[in-house]
Each structure stands twice: as C-alpha cells, then as structure tokens.
Enzyme design. Sequence first.
Site, PDB file in Angstrom:
ATOM      1  N   LYS A 274       2.476   5.979   1.627  1.00 34.74           N
ATOM      2  CA  LYS A 274       2.227   4.782   0.834  1.00 34.74           C
ATOM      3  C   LYS A 274       2.805   4.961  -0.570  1.00 34.74           C
ATOM      4  O   LYS A 274       2.912   6.095  -1.049  1.00 34.74           O
ATOM      5  CB  LYS A 274       0.713   4.558   0.703  1.00 34.74           C
ATOM      6  CG  LYS A 274       0.028   4.066   1.958  1.00 34.74           C
ATOM      7  CD  LYS A 274      -1.454   3.865   1.720  1.00 34.74           C
ATOM      8  CE  LYS A 274      -2.177   3.403   2.973  1.00 34.74           C
ATOM      9  NZ  LYS A 274      -1.797   2.053   3.418  1.00 34.74           N
ATOM     10  N   ARG A 348      -5.693   1.802  14.063  1.00 33.62           N
ATOM     11  CA  ARG A 348      -5.750   1.263  15.420  1.00 33.62           C
ATOM     12  C   ARG A 348      -5.713   2.355  16.477  1.00 33.62           C
ATOM     13  O   ARG A 348      -6.267   2.200  17.570  1.00 33.62           O
ATOM     14  CB  ARG A 348      -4.612   0.234  15.613  1.00 33.62           C
ATOM     15  CG  ARG A 348      -3.230   0.788  15.426  1.00 33.62           C
ATOM     16  CD  ARG A 348      -2.176  -0.298  15.184  1.00 33.62           C
ATOM     17  NE  ARG A 348      -2.269  -0.885  13.853  1.00 33.62           N
ATOM     18  CZ  ARG A 348      -1.576  -1.943  13.435  1.00 33.62           C
ATOM     19  NH1 ARG A 348      -0.719  -2.532  14.247  1.00 33.62           N
ATOM     20  NH2 ARG A 348      -1.723  -2.403  12.213  1.00 33.62           N
TER      21      ARG A 348
END
Length: 499
Positions: A274, A348
């Site tokens: 990130k 996920r």
Amino acid sequence: MTLNIKFAAKPTKDTDTVIIGVYADNNLSTASDALNVDTANLIESFLGKQESFKGKSGQIITAPVLDEGKTRILLVGLGDPDKIDGSAAETVGGKLYVALKSIGSKSAAFILGDDEEPENISTADMGAHIAMGVRQYKTLDAEDESPELGTFTIAGKDNKKSAKTYEPLGHVAAGMLWARDLVNEPPNMLYPESFAKMIKDELKPLGVEVEIFDEKKLEKLGFKAQLAVGMGSARTPRTVVMRWNGKAASKKKSQPLAFVGKGVTFDTGGINIKPSGGMEDMKLDMGGAAAVVGLMKSLALRNAKADVVGIVGLVENMPSDRAYRPSDVIGSYSGKTIEVLNTDAEGRLVLADCLTYVQRKYDPALVVDLATLTGAMMIALGHEYCGTFVNDNDLWENMESASKSTGEKLWRMPLDAAFKKEMVSSIADVKSLGNGRYAGACTAAGFLEHFIEDNRPWAHMDIAGTAWVKSDSAICPKPGTGFGVRVLDKMIADHYEGK
Ligand code: BES
Ligand code: ZN
Ligand code: ZN
C-alpha cells in the site's frame, strides 16, 4: 476507572451534578420537582431568558444557581417529545458524558420526570438509553488518569423500569467497548498469537468454549488460503473458534448461528504494498474479528438463549521474501483453487477458509461475515452505512429491523450472478480480483459467494467504513467503533432466541 451506572429513587449522596431535562422550546421537565421550590422557580425564569438554549436535543447549559450550595445543576435539551427515541437519547447521553468530564463531575444523576410520556419511548426507557449513551462514550482505557466520571445515576420513581431496559444494553455495551479497544490496540501489541490469547482470556471465564488453531493445526486442517496470506509475516496465523451454547439443554439441539470475522491484524498490502500515507489506519483491519468476539462476549454476559459459533481468521499481511505473490495459484480449505491477482485483496482469502470450515463443521442455520474488506465500500457509503450483501430476504428483514432499533446503519447491496461469474479464473477455480476497478465491494462479495454452500442463508457485511471513524462523534471516540456488535446482538435477541 470504571464507570458505575446506577438506578435509584433519589440521587446518591455523593452526587455533585444533578441533570434536569428540558424539552423543546424550553419546556422544563417535571424532573425539576426534585429540586427545592426556589431553585426550580429560578431555573424556570432563567430558561425564559435564554437566547440560544432552546431545549434542542443534546444542548447543554449550566444553571446559574447552586442547589443549597452542594450540587451543580446541568440542564440538558431532550428536543421534541415526538421525536426522541433510543438513538437520540444515546446521543444526549454521549454529549452529557463529554460535558460532565469537562466540568470535572465525579458523580452525576439524571432525574426522571413525571411528564407526559414522549411519543416513541417511555421516560424510563429514555433514561436507560441516556445511561447507555454515557456508557458508550466511556473508553475502557485504564491508562487514562484524568479525573473521570465514576458514577452516573438514573434517579426517579421509575428507576426500576429504567434498570430493566438498561440490563441488556449494558451487556451489549461491554461487548462493543471491548471490540473498540481491540481495534484501537497497536499492531505490535495485537497480532495473531496475542489476539488469540486475549480472546481466550476474556471469553473462557464467561462460559464460551474457545479453540485456537495454530499454524501447525491450520496446515493439518488445510486452511491453505489463510496460510498463504500469512506467509510473509514472522507472526504466524491463528484461527479461533468460539462456541456459545445458550439454548436450554432440554431443547432439541438446533443448527447454530455462525459469525465469521476478518482478523488481519495489520494490512500492509503484502507484495502489492500500500502507499505509505495512511497505512497506519490498517491496524483496524481486524475490525470484523473484533465485532465477532465482542458479540460473543455480549451473548455470554446476557446469557442469550441461542446456540452461536464464532470464527475469526487472524493473520498479518506482510511483504517479505517468503510472502505470497500476485499470480500465485493457491489452494483453500474448500478444495477450490484461487488465482491471487493482488496480495492486498487478502481479506477474502482469509474469509473463504473460515466460511467453508464453519459451514462444513457446524452446519449453521445462517452465516454472517464481517470484514473491513474493500476501500470501494468506503467510497460508496463512507463511515455512515455498512454495505450488506444478503442472499436471503428473511435474513435481510431481521437485520434491517435490528439496524433500525440500534442505530447501526445497514444498506443492502446487490449480490448478482454477474459479479460471481466475474470472479471465475481461466487457470484456477476462482480469481481474487474482478476485471476492472469498478464495483470493487460487489466483486469481493461475488468472490465470497463461491464459498457459500447449499444455498445457506448468508450475509456479508463490509465494515471497511463503519469499523472506524476519523473524528469523535457524540457516542464514540475515534477511531474504533465496535460496529456490528449491537446490530447482530439485537438481531439474535429479537429473532433467533428461544426458537
Ligand atoms: N483492508 C483493505 C480494505 C480497507 C481499505 C479497509 C480502507 C478499510 C479502509 C483490503 O484488504 C484491501 O486492501 N482491499 C483492496 C482490494 C483491491 C486490491 C481489490 C482495496 O480495497 O483497495
Ligand atoms: Zn488488503
Ligand atoms: Zn485488508
């Protein structure tokens, strides 16, 4: 310091601040009857002269007189009696807490009036929700040594009714406050191993069965997707399974309710790292797990008559020479293979394994997962609403009604075959990214849907925006909110207990 919430016929002896409600247009509540007549009359004429204080909900003003020189008097606006409800009363309570703290009150009492009942809530219940608001604002930070409110009393002849309404609210507050504390904990203190221990230490004494799977056990069981996410970190993953068996032993055992939480204790993004600005926010990436464990705590404290299983996948997402890579094809507990297209879409993968495990092992009547899953969800609904994807209308109705009565706002989002299909890979069973950058929250839900078996009723709550706030609100100091504990506790209480 812990805050004591009390209910009594009269303010306790140590009360230094008496709080009197004022309805809209400066209609003084009959709570003022508890003051001596001269004081009450003075307040009445004082209110008549106010320019800006109009008894609006949450407005607070100090009365210019001392009641026999011993106590301060605080006047608090309750707003229009037709409009006040539980949420509004909690906001009033939160504002009161801040005001009481700033004037250095150690023991305050809100007086219940004998007025005509407001339209949507009884005066006694309003008192309970005001107490809940005061309690909600209170952080559990033991390090904070500044003088703090130690006692908040709801006083009046209906105090027993207030106490009865408050009882379950107090328990859910305890679960929610714990969830907030966990979210606020720095990630060098809270990582998979330490988080798992905190869960066990807190919940086991309350009668919750707690099982911790360490890395070895996860390998044996085949949690391949969660393990892939954890490969980059020296802090190895844990999965924690919690069981609350609250149904009477005599009742036929039914399928439990299952709650699944994403517990990424820090999300750097991994190899798809990130940007550095704002990365510190990513300690909140375990907000789903915090909500699930907070919910288990609330259920145990209030001795909920429901069988519930909670599961949280705890893992740290780090870049390193051992980290998983974009383009890896990995396995999963379900047996399905997954093409990893971005290591920052890690939540996920963790959820996929926990979802399959809980379904196959416990055959739950329904599954709800909570996850700070996508930035796209935040773009869509901000910090205000939790986007909720549900494959079953009855489940959605139950969630929606609980949402309305707790003030934790849910908004239904689309689960569509098109999103599910978009997540099919050409080289594996599924892929972890959609085709473009649009509808990111929906394609994430479409991915998860590949791991829901037998058409089981399922809801996915993307709490990326609601698990935290950037600034203090009336009922919650920043950043962790404990979002999810209240709405799910209420849903269970109203729709799944005793059945
Ligand atoms: N934990 C983040 C999502 C997130 C972002 C939560 C901001 C709270 C605030 C998640 O793991 C993530 O990084 N998602 C990616 C997915 C993308 C790579 C498909 C995102 O949203 O950018
Ligand atoms: Zn991520
Ligand atoms: Zn994440």
